[in-house]
Scaffold this motif. Structure first.
Motif, PDB file in Angstrom:
ATOM      1  N   HIS A  40     -32.863 -94.321  77.911  1.00  0.00           N
ATOM      2  CA  HIS A  40     -33.781 -93.321  77.726  1.00  0.00           C
ATOM      3  C   HIS A  40     -33.670 -92.351  78.938  1.00  0.00           C
ATOM      4  O   HIS A  40     -33.252 -92.645  79.879  1.00  0.00           O
ATOM      5  CB  HIS A  40     -35.507 -93.656  78.032  1.00  0.00           C
ATOM      6  CG  HIS A  40     -35.539 -94.801  76.986  1.00  0.00           C
ATOM      7  ND1 HIS A  40     -36.250 -94.221  75.796  1.00  0.00           N
ATOM      8  CD2 HIS A  40     -35.718 -96.054  76.718  1.00  0.00           C
ATOM      9  CE1 HIS A  40     -36.440 -95.569  75.093  1.00  0.00           C
ATOM     10  NE2 HIS A  40     -36.007 -96.392  75.617  1.00  0.00           N
ATOM     11  N   SER A  57     -38.662 -84.794  67.237  1.00  0.00           N
ATOM     12  CA  SER A  57     -37.468 -85.575  67.298  1.00  0.00           C
ATOM     13  C   SER A  57     -36.581 -85.177  68.377  1.00  0.00           C
ATOM     14  O   SER A  57     -36.832 -84.216  68.780  1.00  0.00           O
ATOM     15  CB  SER A  57     -36.721 -85.409  65.837  1.00  0.00           C
ATOM     16  OG  SER A  57     -35.915 -84.507  66.020  1.00  0.00           O
ATOM     17  N   PRO A  58     -35.989 -85.923  68.822  1.00  0.00           N
ATOM     18  CA  PRO A  58     -34.879 -85.799  69.928  1.00  0.00           C
ATOM     19  C   PRO A  58     -33.925 -84.499  69.835  1.00  0.00           C
ATOM     20  O   PRO A  58     -33.742 -83.666  70.640  1.00  0.00           O
ATOM     21  CB  PRO A  58     -33.990 -87.231  70.144  1.00  0.00           C
ATOM     22  CG  PRO A  58     -34.941 -88.114  69.757  1.00  0.00           C
ATOM     23  CD  PRO A  58     -35.787 -87.623  68.744  1.00  0.00           C
ATOM     24  N   GLN A  61     -36.099 -81.481  70.424  1.00  0.00           N
ATOM     25  CA  GLN A  61     -36.458 -81.547  71.878  1.00  0.00           C
ATOM     26  C   GLN A  61     -35.414 -80.935  72.395  1.00  0.00           C
ATOM     27  O   GLN A  61     -35.565 -80.036  73.276  1.00  0.00           O
ATOM     28  CB  GLN A  61     -36.893 -82.955  72.461  1.00  0.00           C
ATOM     29  CG  GLN A  61     -38.173 -83.355  71.967  1.00  0.00           C
ATOM     30  CD  GLN A  61     -38.533 -84.804  72.833  1.00  0.00           C
ATOM     31  OE1 GLN A  61     -37.977 -85.040  73.753  1.00  0.00           O
ATOM     32  NE2 GLN A  61     -38.898 -85.819  71.974  1.00  0.00           N
ATOM     33  N   GLN A  62     -34.002 -81.178  72.082  1.00  0.00           N
ATOM     34  CA  GLN A  62     -33.054 -80.725  72.763  1.00  0.00           C
ATOM     35  C   GLN A  62     -32.981 -79.323  72.495  1.00  0.00           C
ATOM     36  O   GLN A  62     -32.784 -78.579  73.490  1.00  0.00           O
ATOM     37  CB  GLN A  62     -31.688 -81.379  72.366  1.00  0.00           C
ATOM     38  CG  GLN A  62     -30.523 -80.846  72.890  1.00  0.00           C
ATOM     39  CD  GLN A  62     -29.433 -81.422  72.403  1.00  0.00           C
ATOM     40  OE1 GLN A  62     -29.390 -82.414  71.614  1.00  0.00           O
ATOM     41  NE2 GLN A  62     -28.196 -81.116  72.681  1.00  0.00           N
ATOM     42  N   TYR A  72     -35.915 -82.549  79.258  1.00  0.00           N
ATOM     43  CA  TYR A  72     -35.939 -82.990  78.052  1.00  0.00           C
ATOM     44  C   TYR A  72     -36.073 -84.483  77.860  1.00  0.00           C
ATOM     45  O   TYR A  72     -35.997 -85.188  79.116  1.00  0.00           O
ATOM     46  CB  TYR A  72     -34.618 -82.743  77.277  1.00  0.00           C
ATOM     47  CG  TYR A  72     -33.489 -83.329  77.740  1.00  0.00           C
ATOM     48  CD1 TYR A  72     -33.133 -84.637  77.479  1.00  0.00           C
ATOM     49  CD2 TYR A  72     -32.852 -82.962  78.846  1.00  0.00           C
ATOM     50  CE1 TYR A  72     -31.947 -85.070  77.942  1.00  0.00           C
ATOM     51  CE2 TYR A  72     -31.565 -83.600  79.448  1.00  0.00           C
ATOM     52  CZ  TYR A  72     -31.434 -84.501  79.076  1.00  0.00           C
ATOM     53  OH  TYR A  72     -30.164 -85.393  79.563  1.00  0.00           O
ATOM     54  N   THR A  74     -35.156 -87.913  75.434  1.00  0.00           N
ATOM     55  CA  THR A  74     -34.154 -88.563  74.472  1.00  0.00           C
ATOM     56  C   THR A  74     -33.979 -89.843  74.515  1.00  0.00           C
ATOM     57  O   THR A  74     -34.107 -90.560  75.802  1.00  0.00           O
ATOM     58  CB  THR A  74     -33.464 -87.512  73.926  1.00  0.00           C
ATOM     59  OG1 THR A  74     -32.873 -88.061  72.570  1.00  0.00           O
ATOM     60  CG2 THR A  74     -32.164 -87.555  74.996  1.00  0.00           C
ATOM     61  N   ILE A 125     -25.322 -85.669  69.948  1.00  0.00           N
ATOM     62  CA  ILE A 125     -26.325 -86.221  69.156  1.00  0.00           C
ATOM     63  C   ILE A 125     -25.803 -86.782  68.005  1.00  0.00           C
ATOM     64  O   ILE A 125     -24.761 -86.316  67.333  1.00  0.00           O
ATOM     65  CB  ILE A 125     -27.141 -85.273  68.436  1.00  0.00           C
ATOM     66  CG1 ILE A 125     -28.075 -84.540  69.930  1.00  0.00           C
ATOM     67  CG2 ILE A 125     -28.141 -85.613  67.609  1.00  0.00           C
ATOM     68  CD1 ILE A 125     -28.950 -85.405  70.513  1.00  0.00           C
ATOM     69  N   TYR A 130     -30.245 -89.086  67.302  1.00  0.00           N
ATOM     70  CA  TYR A 130     -30.300 -89.688  68.770  1.00  0.00           C
ATOM     71  C   TYR A 130     -29.091 -89.598  69.416  1.00  0.00           C
ATOM     72  O   TYR A 130     -27.985 -89.553  68.810  1.00  0.00           O
ATOM     73  CB  TYR A 130     -30.860 -91.265  68.708  1.00  0.00           C
ATOM     74  CG  TYR A 130     -32.133 -91.173  68.042  1.00  0.00           C
ATOM     75  CD1 TYR A 130     -33.389 -90.721  68.829  1.00  0.00           C
ATOM     76  CD2 TYR A 130     -32.525 -91.554  66.835  1.00  0.00           C
ATOM     77  CE1 TYR A 130     -34.524 -90.786  68.256  1.00  0.00           C
ATOM     78  CE2 TYR A 130     -33.789 -91.433  66.291  1.00  0.00           C
ATOM     79  CZ  TYR A 130     -34.692 -90.934  67.016  1.00  0.00           C
ATOM     80  OH  TYR A 130     -36.036 -91.095  66.347  1.00  0.00           O
TER      81      TYR A 130
END
Length: 168
Positions: A40, A57-58, A61-62, A72, A74, A125, A130
Motif C-alpha cells: 500500500h 478507484s486507485p 485517484q492517480q 496519492y 493506492t 497500473i 491497481y
C-alpha cells in the motif's frame, strides 16, 4: 478460510519534488487462495474520514493526484495472482524499500518483487486498475538443507531486512 496478516513492513521515500514523504506498507497473508503480498502507498489517505461510497478507484485517484505530486493512495498486488504456497511455502516475513519488497517463507525461500512507483505519484497500473507487483527473483533455501532437520523442525526465513544505500 479468512485472510490474516502475519507480518507488516514499512518504509518511506520522498516525493519527486521532495515536499512530501510517501509511506509504503507491505503486508503478507498466509491464508490459502490469497495473493500473499500487498503493498500500500499512503494508506493513511485511504483511511481518512472519506465515506467509502465517495472513494475513488486507485486509477481515478492517480489521475486526480497528478497536480498533487506524491499525494496519492493506492496498492500493488502480484501480477501472478494467487500466492503459490505449494512451491514457495507460506509467507512468514517481509521487508520493503521504495520499489522493492522481499518475502521470506516457511520453506526457506525468499521472493523478490518490484513495483514501478516513480515517487511522483505515477504508478504502473494493471488492467484491473491497481499497481503491478512483479516477481523478479526466487532465492531458494541453501543447497544441502533439507526442509526438516534431525528434530523434524522446518527451516524457515524468520527475518528479512533490505538496506538502502546512502544514495537511495
Amino acid at each position: 478460510d479468512k485472510a490474516r496478516i502475519v507480518s507488516l513492513a514499512t518504509c518511506s521515500g520522498p516525493s519527486k519534488d521532495n515536499k512530501e514523504s510517501i509511506l509504503y506498507v507491505a503486508s503478507i497473508s498466509d491464508a490459502p487462495n490469497t495473493v500473499g503480498i500487498v503493498v500500500h502507498t499512503n494508506p493513511h489517505l485511504m483511511l481518512s474520514a472519506i465515506s467509502p461510497t465517495l472513494m475513488k478507484s486507485p486509477l481515478e485517484q492517480q489521475q486526480q493526484s497528478k497536480s498533487k505530486m506524491g499525494m496519492y493512495s493506492t496498492y500493488f498486488k502480484p501480477t501472478s495472482g494467487k500466492f503459490n504456497q505449494s512451491s514457495h511455502g507460506k509467507p512468514r516475513c517481509v521487508s520493503i524499500l521504495p520499489g522493492v519488497v522481499c518475502v521470506g517463507t516457511d520453506e526457506g525461500v525468499v521472493l523478490v518483487y518490484v513495483f514501478n512507483c516513480d515517487l511522483d505519484g505515477s504508478v504502473q497500473i494493471g488492467t484491473d486498475g491497481y499497481g503491478k507487483l512483479s516477481l523478479v527473483a526466487e532465492i531458494p533455501a541453501p543447497k544441502g538443507m533439507d526442509s526438516t532437520n534431525e528434530s523434524g523442525l522446518i527451516h524457515s526465513v524468520s527475518n528479512l531486512e533490505l538496506i538502502a544505500t546512502p544514495n537511495g
